[in-house]
Design an enzyme around this catalytic site. Structure first.
Site, PDB file in Angstrom:
ATOM      1  N   LYS A 480       0.760  -1.379  -0.173  1.00  0.00           N
ATOM      2  CA  LYS A 480       0.011   0.114   0.063  1.00  0.00           C
ATOM      3  C   LYS A 480       0.848   1.113   0.112  1.00  0.00           C
ATOM      4  CE  LYS A 480      -4.396  -1.320   2.008  1.00  0.00           C
ATOM      5  NZ  LYS A 480      -5.212  -1.251   3.171  1.00  0.00           N
ATOM      6  N   ASP A 528      -5.939   1.169  13.570  1.00  0.00           N
ATOM      7  CA  ASP A 528      -7.027   0.575  13.897  1.00  0.00           C
ATOM      8  C   ASP A 528      -7.007  -0.347  15.246  1.00  0.00           C
ATOM      9  OD1 ASP A 528      -5.339  -1.213  12.641  1.00  0.00           O
ATOM     10  OD2 ASP A 528      -6.628  -1.928  11.083  1.00  0.00           O
ATOM     11  N   CYS A 584     -18.954 -22.246  28.221  1.00  0.00           N
ATOM     12  CA  CYS A 584     -20.316 -23.196  28.244  1.00  0.00           C
ATOM     13  C   CYS A 584     -21.329 -22.596  27.275  1.00  0.00           C
ATOM     14  CB  CYS A 584     -20.650 -23.513  29.778  1.00  0.00           C
ATOM     15  SG  CYS A 584     -21.175 -21.854  30.459  1.00  0.00           S
TER      16      CYS A 584
END
Length: 1005
Positions: A480, A528, A584
């Site tokens: 990028k 982020d 659970c």
């Protein structure tokens, strides 16, 4: 917007726009005026996937256009602005038809559009086009920017229907109880991540999966009255059957109708949207100022000259005479507006253009309530900056430069300062792309000693293309930062930009040292993760480097300014929802689709990643068995080797067996232990409240979800074992019809934990004989496999979950929805499953563009070297509600230490070089603190290393005091640092002083 590739490209946007986003390919929009604001609107619409975007402009490209029009190149000079922009926009998204129109805006031409957007239009044209659009039911938008201010107007007609007004998914909750009464009272459970009330008075809700009071299931939506955080009143339930257990109460979004006046009426009777009532007088004054500017232009044939007092006074006279505002006129606002109204600023165009583009998307998709009807934005506080307030007409006169629009506002000296700037952009994602685009237009770092560094570790992905402006399809898989830097160079060859592919964090501190940070004029970040953001803030605080932090989620965004000596540090961000659930709940008692999706994620890792990693470690590490791994690990390795498929058919059979185990046998075993009629105590059913009674599924190869599961699971299992997969559904169905599995036989004595606290297990003695046999089998197996030339490579391929891999999401979606069917939970579609399982943050180009524009306005203030807190702004936006809130940042906090007041930005700085030119000894540092501040140090540390402790014995103290700073450090990374941050404690400190003392920074030779 059908098709899996389309969903992958636009997924982050679809999470914002919902189902309405699929209407975009069938829409047609006209954007008139292709200078900065129009270019921003058109770019956002093309990236978003609007079916047809027509560009209208009769003007030709001039040098000054390039202050804010990022679609133009130098070779476009003298050409029609719409045609030049059309060529650039057509490259952005091949799925969008982009056309140029250079003729008049006739009624016949306008009639073909669903939405018409006018920018840079005279008021007469706005009124003519606005009247026609209102009469024809065409949504009409005016977006205009002048200098440091912008104007937005919407007319969506008298009966515009908003299909989905709210942002985010409708809320739902598991039902615990429903009373029989008038009204009935619903008690529900909050979700693991919920805080406060889930529902509001007047919300409409439906019920599903309710057992006992089944009359509620499938009923028309009913309104609720909120009693408290976990109880709702609904309609009369007195005649319904008694509630037994289970059920989900879900919010229903209802369409909403809006009514707008045409522009001719809205000018005289303006409805202006503001973030707070205090902002209304300012917006009303800007409403009058824009109309006065139109009148001035009609009168003089031009805009007011920059910083020309006579022109500004004439605009003020016109504003007074027009009486086009409600309430008193703020003459200072009008005068300031007029003074720079001839200017063009890329950041202002980005903000207003993004807001306008979002309104277009609302018109097309029916998602979110449109603006009602006027919005004004300004950054006139910039004119109060030291240096800006004294500018003259000569300072701001045109130079024949591409920056003339900016010079008209801030002067030529400011432009020169911009060129000298040294900035770091951390992250080249959506916000990073918009920041870099704006920096290129502004000319930041375009001077001979300017420097712009952009760093990002990531590569371009398909899902980036709908909102990351600098990337194209050909850039997929490229770094990028490299692609972004090249794009900046094309937009402005003078910008001195360098691409890095590094993370800014502890691992790169030797690359990004303190001197690197101190050398910078500022940092713009769009990170982020909380960890990365916290680290960057800490480094900027230490090095006194300005930081502009930006972030978005869906249509919400913010910009925070951290200015040395003026503002408080950013501070800890609120932790994101971590998505963890009790084990659970996931294993046996799921209640929501989030539970089943997390269970599916765990399945993915447990089937396709961990076993392969264990087998490869076993095969490659001769000492694996000598390390005595737990027996469970050895059994898992043995099982993985035993299940090795010989071909695709074996993979399909394995997937079929896994289906049976998960969705039939495991549920049947659970019901064997806790039958549907089981009671925890007499009269208290076990399957009630947060436990929904499941039912086993029966496999059917003609059921799409059943087949989707087998296909995806078999494909992934084949990939793990390096077996070529097959995607022929008919062939797989035929294979499945031949699979015969043994009938289920329940296990006796099996215990299932009902809470997170596991029951104490009895110590089972190790069967050494069985363990020895298992180990011997594995040794023999490894010898046989290593003797095979085909298995010299890693035997298995671990698969790590990737949210943008369609096969991974196929498995997650099918696995989750089958489990949801077991428990009567409403399923989630493929796109929703991808968002939740991938923890994807919704994103859209409009928000990122607006946020980047707001951040760049703060950059302008930093370039001036502004030291007035009142000039800076922290910004919060919500484009879904068209709200923009800009407030002064909180001031830097202070604290008392050592008898004086300290700012959080202050530090003690010591050039830790002794008389001999070497690093100071610890004693010399102690002496400096005593001599300079009168503090007697009792403890001195660097990180976790104790440099001096007054409570140590005399011999240890003497050794510590004699050591040089460089000799005292154990951490090799610290040894290489030129600047050390030391922590000290002194005699007579208060207990509260533990975290409130100025840091000591020592510079080593």
């Amino acid at each position: 917007m059908a098709g899996r590739e389309e969903e992958s490209r636009y997924s982050r946007q679809l999470y914002v726009l919902g189902g309405g986003g699929r209407r975009l390919p069938g829409s047609a929009v006209l954007v008139s005026g292709l200078r900065g604001t129009g270019a921003q609107v058109a770019t956002a619409l093309v990236l978003a996937g609007t079916g047809r975007v027509v560009l209208h402009d009769c003007g030709t490209v001039c040098t000054a256009d390039r202050t804010q029009q990022f679609l133009l190149e130098e070779s476009d000079l003298g050409q029609n602005r719409a045609k030049a922009s059309q060529r650039a926009l057509a490259e952005l998204n091949p799925r969008v038809v982009v056309e140029a129109h250079t003729g008049e805006l006739s009624e016949a031409f306008l009639a073909s559009f669903q939405v018409v957007v006018l920018t840079e239009s005279p008021l007469e044209e706005q009124l003519r086009v606005g009247d026609f659009c209102h009469a024809q039911g065409i949504c009409f938008i005016v977006a205009d920017t002048k200098g440091l201010a912008g104007q937005l107007f919407c007319d969506f007609g008298e009966r515009f229907v908003v299909d989905d007004p709210a942002e985010g998914d409708p809320v739902s909750a598991a039902v615990e109880h429903i009373s029989q009464g008038n009204p009935g009272v619903v008690t529900y459970m909050g979700t693991e991540n919920s805080h406060g009330h889930l529902f509001c008075d007047g919300d409409l809700v439906t019920f599903s999966g309710v057992q006992g009071m089944t009359e509620l299931n499938g009923q028309e939506p009913v309104p609720v009255h909120v009693l408290d955080a976990f109880r709702l009143e609904i309609s009369d339930t007195s005649s319904f059957s008694p509630y037994r257990c289970g059920g989900l109460v879900s919010q229903v979004q209802q369409p909403q109708q809006c009514s707008h006046k045409p522009l001719c009426q809205a000018l005289e009777e303006p409805k202006i949207q503001v973030a707070s009532p205090e902002d209304l007088p300012r917006s009303c004054s800007l409403h009058a100022a824009f109309q006065a500017l139109h009148a001035f232009r009609r009168e003089r044939g031009r805009l007011p000259r920059p910083r020309a007092p006579a022109d500004a006074e004439r605009v003020l006279e016109l504003a007074r005479s027009l009486r086009a505002q409600q309430g008193p006129l703020d003459e200072d606002i009008v005068r300031a507006f007029a003074t720079v109204s001839a200017g063009d600023l890329c950041p202002v165009a980005a903000v207003v253009g993004a807001l306008a583009a979002q309104e277009v998307l609302k018109a097309i998709t029916g998602k979110f309530v449109p603006l009602d009807q006027w919005l004004y934005f300004d950054a006139l506080e910039c004119l109060a900056l030291a240096g800006a307030a004294q500018l003259t007409e000569a300072d701001c006169a045109p130079r024949g430069s591409r920056y003339d629009g900016q010079i008209a506002v801030f002067g030529a000296n400011f432009q020169e300062k911009l060129g000298h700037q040294k900035y770091l952009v951390v992250g080249a994602g959506a916000i990073g792309c918009e920041l870099l685009k704006n920096f290129a237009m502004m000319g930041l770092a375009a001077g001979p000693d300017g420097e712009l560094v952009v760093t990002d570790m990531d590569t371009v992905a398909l899902s980036n293309l709908h909102r990351q402006f600098l990337y194209r399809s050909a850039d997929i898989s490229e770094p990028k930062s490299v692609v972004a830097a090249a794009a900046v160079q094309r937009m402005n060859p003078d910008v001195r930009v360098t691409a890095h592919q590094n993370q800014v964090g502890p691992a790169t501190e030797m690359l990004y040292k303190d001197n690197f940070f101190r050398h910078l004029d500022g940092i713009a970040s769009a990170l982020d993760t909380i960890e990365a953001r916290t680290y960057l803030e800490r480094r900027c605080l230490r090095c006194r480097t300005p930081l502009l932090d930006s972030g978005t989620e869906g249509t919400r965004g913010n910009v925070l300014a951290m200015v040395p000596s003026l503002t408080e540090p950013l501070g800890p961000a609120s932790a994101p929802r971590d998505g963890t659930f009790p084990m659970c709940t996931l294993r046996h008692f799921p209640r929501t689709i989030q539970h089943t999706l997390q269970w599916a994620r765990d399945e993915f890792e447990g089937l396709f990643q961990l076993p392969a990693e264990q087998v490869n470690q076993f095969m490659e590490d001769p000492a694996f068995l000598e390390q005595q791994p737990p027996r469970k690990v050895l059994e898992q390795v043995w099982e993985s080797l035993r299940e090795r498929p010989q071909g695709w058919r074996d993979c399909v059979r394995w997937a079929r067996r896994r289906w049976q185990r998960c969705y039939h046998d495991a549920i049947a075993q659970l019901l064997h232990i806790y039958p549907p009629e089981h009671e925890t105590s007499p009269g208290v059913p076990f399957w009630a409240g947060d436990r929904s009674c499941p039912h086993p599924l029966t496999f059917n190869p003609d059921n799409d979800t059943h087949l989707d599961y087998v296909l995806a699971a078999a494909h992934l299992f084949a990939q793990v074992h390096r077996v070529p997969p097959c995607r022929d559904r008919a062939a797989i169905q035929a294979m499945l019809r031949d699979v015969v599995l043994p009938p289920f036989a329940p296990q006796e004595g099996l215990q299932i934990p009902l809470t997170e606290e596991p029951p104490e297990e009895a110590q089972v003695p190790t069967d050494h004989r069985q363990l020895t046999e298992l180990t011997q089998d594995l040794v023999q197996w490894r010898q046989e496999l290593l003797g095979d030339e085909d298995t010299r490579a890693p035997l298995m391929e671990p698969i790590h979950f990737e949210k943008d891999n369609d096969v991974h999401i196929d498995f997650i979606t099918a696995a989750s929805n089958l489990r949801a069917e077991n428990y009567g939970i409403s399923p989630a579609n493929w796109l929703t499953s991808k968002r939740i399982a991938g923890q994807i943050v919704p994103a859209i180009i409009t928000t990122t563009a607006a946020v980047a524009g707001l951040a760049c306005l703060e950059v302008c203030k930093l370039v001036w070297g502004c030291q007035e807190l009142s000039c800076y702004r922290n910004s919060n936006i919500s484009l879904s509600a068209c709200l923009l809130l800009r407030v002064q940042p909180p001031p830097a906090p202070t604290y008392r230490y050592g008898g004086r007041e300290w700012s959080c930005w202050e530090r003690l700085e010591l050039r830790a070089v002794g008389a001999d030119g070497q690093a100071m000894t610890v004693q010399e540092v102690l002496d400096w603190l005593q001599r300079t501040h009168g503090w007697t140090v009792t403890m001195l540390l660097c990180g976790d290393t104790v440099l001096y402790d007054s409570k140590a014995d005399a011999e240890t103290r003497a050794r510590q005091q004699a050591q040089r700073l460089s000799e005292s450090l154990e951490d090799a990374r610290m040894l290489q640092q030129q600047d050390l941050e030391l922590l000290y404690m002194c005699e007579g400190e208060d207990a509260e002083a533990e975290d409130s003392r100025p840091p000591l920074l020592c510079s080593l030779p």
